[in-house]
Design a protein around this motif. Structure first.
Motif, PDB file in Angstrom:
ATOM      1  N   ARG A 311       0.833  -1.202   0.000  1.00  0.00           N
ATOM      2  CA  ARG A 311       0.000   0.000   0.000  1.00  0.00           C
ATOM      3  C   ARG A 311       0.872   1.258   0.000  1.00  0.00           C
ATOM      4  O   ARG A 311       0.573   2.234  -0.690  1.00  0.00           O
ATOM      5  CB  ARG A 311      -0.925  -0.023   1.219  1.00  0.00           C
ATOM      6  CG  ARG A 311      -1.931   1.121   1.249  1.00  0.00           C
ATOM      7  CD  ARG A 311      -2.841   1.076   2.464  1.00  0.00           C
ATOM      8  NE  ARG A 311      -3.707  -0.093   2.429  1.00  0.00           N
ATOM      9  CZ  ARG A 311      -3.568  -1.155   3.211  1.00  0.00           C
ATOM     10  NH1 ARG A 311      -2.574  -1.215   4.079  1.00  0.00           N
ATOM     11  NH2 ARG A 311      -4.409  -2.165   3.118  1.00  0.00           N
ATOM     12  N   GLU A 312       1.951   1.230   0.777  1.00  0.00           N
ATOM     13  CA  GLU A 312       2.852   2.388   0.844  1.00  0.00           C
ATOM     14  C   GLU A 312       3.444   2.712  -0.526  1.00  0.00           C
ATOM     15  O   GLU A 312       3.500   3.877  -0.933  1.00  0.00           O
ATOM     16  CB  GLU A 312       3.980   2.123   1.845  1.00  0.00           C
ATOM     17  CG  GLU A 312       3.546   2.180   3.301  1.00  0.00           C
ATOM     18  CD  GLU A 312       4.691   1.853   4.242  1.00  0.00           C
ATOM     19  OE1 GLU A 312       5.862   1.975   3.819  1.00  0.00           O
ATOM     20  OE2 GLU A 312       4.427   1.471   5.406  1.00  0.00           O
ATOM     21  N   VAL A 313       3.896   1.683  -1.243  1.00  0.00           N
ATOM     22  CA  VAL A 313       4.523   1.947  -2.547  1.00  0.00           C
ATOM     23  C   VAL A 313       3.497   2.271  -3.620  1.00  0.00           C
ATOM     24  O   VAL A 313       3.864   2.687  -4.720  1.00  0.00           O
ATOM     25  CB  VAL A 313       5.406   0.754  -2.999  1.00  0.00           C
ATOM     26  CG1 VAL A 313       6.541   0.515  -2.008  1.00  0.00           C
ATOM     27  CG2 VAL A 313       4.586  -0.512  -3.203  1.00  0.00           C
ATOM     28  N   CYS A 314       2.224   2.061  -3.300  1.00  0.00           N
ATOM     29  CA  CYS A 314       1.151   2.430  -4.234  1.00  0.00           C
ATOM     30  C   CYS A 314       0.478   3.735  -3.795  1.00  0.00           C
ATOM     31  O   CYS A 314      -0.743   3.920  -3.993  1.00  0.00           O
ATOM     32  CB  CYS A 314       0.120   1.305  -4.325  1.00  0.00           C
ATOM     33  SG  CYS A 314       0.687  -0.153  -5.210  1.00  0.00           S
ATOM     34  N   ALA A 315       1.261   4.603  -3.173  1.00  0.00           N
ATOM     35  CA  ALA A 315       0.790   5.945  -2.786  1.00  0.00           C
ATOM     36  C   ALA A 315      -0.380   5.904  -1.823  1.00  0.00           C
ATOM     37  O   ALA A 315      -1.264   6.764  -1.853  1.00  0.00           O
ATOM     38  CB  ALA A 315       0.432   6.756  -4.032  1.00  0.00           C
ATOM     39  N   GLY A 316      -0.407   4.877  -0.969  1.00  0.00           N
ATOM     40  CA  GLY A 316      -1.389   4.848   0.106  1.00  0.00           C
ATOM     41  C   GLY A 316      -2.661   4.089  -0.169  1.00  0.00           C
ATOM     42  O   GLY A 316      -3.525   3.975   0.713  1.00  0.00           O
ATOM     43  N   SER A 317      -2.826   3.539  -1.372  1.00  0.00           N
ATOM     44  CA  SER A 317      -4.050   2.779  -1.662  1.00  0.00           C
ATOM     45  C   SER A 317      -3.768   1.684  -2.692  1.00  0.00           C
ATOM     46  O   SER A 317      -3.059   1.910  -3.674  1.00  0.00           O
ATOM     47  CB  SER A 317      -5.133   3.713  -2.206  1.00  0.00           C
ATOM     48  OG  SER A 317      -6.286   2.969  -2.587  1.00  0.00           O
ATOM     49  N   ILE A 318      -4.347   0.508  -2.437  1.00  0.00           N
ATOM     50  CA  ILE A 318      -4.226  -0.578  -3.414  1.00  0.00           C
ATOM     51  C   ILE A 318      -5.541  -0.817  -4.149  1.00  0.00           C
ATOM     52  O   ILE A 318      -5.637  -1.724  -4.974  1.00  0.00           O
ATOM     53  CB  ILE A 318      -3.761  -1.890  -2.746  1.00  0.00           C
ATOM     54  CG1 ILE A 318      -4.718  -2.305  -1.618  1.00  0.00           C
ATOM     55  CG2 ILE A 318      -2.333  -1.772  -2.249  1.00  0.00           C
ATOM     56  CD1 ILE A 318      -4.401  -3.678  -1.030  1.00  0.00           C
TER      57      ILE A 318
END
Length: 441
Positions: A311-318
């Protein structure tokens, strides 16, 4: 020697084929007719390196056969009990119904002087109860725990690192005459590994039953320890892999099983430590194993942390993100998806709104049967097509050796989360990837 193997699942099938390869005349008994038919045809019903070759090798000798009829066990001198002991649904305790059913069915077919050798992982006290039921037959019970590693089961059976005999003993702790006779029979069964210098531990029933669960609990504790250190490393900016290397040089600690990542799974460690805790509670010594609750908790937290990293590497949302999960089996060189960390992470992400594609060299069909709503692919490159993030969840050699440039050519975003700490961060970052891993900066 004539041998029967009761239960032809993972343990029993490997044991039966291995005993036949040592020269014994073996019959494997199982209630699953389809499994028996496949084994009789020389086909392994699960993936285990070396087992298909072993089945082919012994199949031509006539020393190995399989049956669904327990009466075919009659005439064997040693009967190995190899049925499963899964975790009870909704409880920590082991389900002994398969052991009880197999033992009850075997009883009419044992003769005086026979040995029933229990290999199943059972709560301490089980052997004593079974032995009392066996006494009227004139046969003897020995507890002979297994120490198989999935992926290395054939080697571990033919060339074990130790053998343990739990023998019937008198009030002074010495083997009874029946115990001494059983000892001699098992020595004949294991003549080849004993001649190779395999260490042999002879002990009482209780100790023999504790050996397997104690060993698994120690391994689980070591794995969860380094994963607890990974949590601290993430909070401080330290590198858990370098930390493990440094403390691993201490001969008292050792480097093995200090690999931080998604943690353990499969059909042994998780259920064995839970059953161990449950049995300790029944014996009134639950405080002695209370630390195993935290071991279990740390292990499960790693799966949640893997999702958080994605989630972190996807800017906070998956939500709506395309995620490729490399691995479905709980470990490499296996098709076992029981309590698989990889499959657990994939399912969590799917439930949280991601579009997940899973791949695995051997476990796709087993994974599909458990989680049919997930999407599956045959290869890593196929799974990663247009992916926003790639998760390495099972450390198969082909995933460890992936070419970053080749993978980078098919993904939508060059982002990878290494759940097993097996990739070279410098190589992946040099190829333009955002690289994240559990317990590393």
């Amino acid at each position: 020697m004539r041998i029967s193997v009761i239960g032809c699942g993972y343990l029993g099938a490997v044991h039966a084929a291995s005993m036949a390869s040592l020269g014994h005349d073996v019959v494997g008994i199982d209630v699953d007719a389809d499994k028996v038919a496949r084994l009789a045809a020389g086909t392994a019903p699960f993936y285990e390196p070396g087992l298909p070759e072993l089945l082919a090798e012994v199949g031509s000798t006539g020393r190995l056969r399989f049956s669904t009829d327990m009466a075919d066990a009659a005439g064997a001198q040693v009967h190995f009990l190899c049925v499963g002991t899964p975790q009870k649904h909704g409880e920590f305790r082991a389900d002994l119904s398969y052991v009880d059913a197999a033992f009850t069915a075997l009883l009419p077919h044992v003769a005086p002087g026979d040995v029933v050798a229990g290999k199943s992982t059972v709560p301490v006290g089980t052997a004593e109860a079974l032995a009392s039921r066996l006494t009227p037959t004139g046969a003897a019970l020995v507890w002979n725990p297994e120490f198989l590693r999935e992926g290395f089961a054939v080697k571990d059976t033919l060339h074990p690192d130790r053998l343990v005999y739990g023998l019937p003993t008198d009030d002074e702790g010495n083997p009874t005459p029946a115990g001494e006779a059983a000892h001699a029979l098992l020595d004949a069964v294991y003549a080849t590994p004993l001649a190779e210098g395999t260490p042999l531990v002879t002990t009482d029933y209780a100790t023999a039953q504790l050996v397997k669960v104690a060993a698994n609990s120690f391994l689980a504790t070591k794995i969860s320890f380094i994963n607890a250190m990974a949590e601290l490393c993430e909070a401080t900016g330290a590198d858990v892999t370098s930390l493990a290397d440094a403390i691993g040089y201490d001969a008292r600690i050792g480097r093995r099983f200090l690999n931080a990542g998604l943690g353990f799974g499969g059909g042994c460690l998780p259920k064995d430590i839970r059953a161990f805790m449950a049995r300790a509670g029944e014996l009134g010594v639950d405080q002695a194993l209370s630390f195993l609750r935290e071991v279990d908790s740390i292990n499960m937290r790693r799966r949640v942390r893997m999702v958080d990293l994605a989630r972190e590497v996807c800017a906070g949302s998956i939500v709506g993100r395309r995620v490729a999960v490399l691995g479905a089996a709980f470990k490499p060189d296996s098709d076992d998806v029981r309590d698989s960390p990889a499959l657990s992470v994939a399912a969590q992400m799917q439930l949280q709104g991601a579009h997940v594609t899973v791949t695995d060299p051997q476990a796709v069909e087993n994974a599909r049967a458990k989680w049919p709503d997930l999407k599956y692919a045959a290869t890593a490159l196929e799974a990663a097509q247009d992916a926003d993030v790639v998760l390495l969840a099972t450390e198969w050699a082909e995933y460890r050796e992936l070419d970053p440039a080749e993978l980078g050519a098919v993904v939508a975003r060059r982002t990878i989360v290494d759940g097993r700490n097996v990739l070279d961060p410098r190589a992946w970052r040099a190829a333009g990837f955002t690289y994240r891993a559990l317990g590393r900066p």
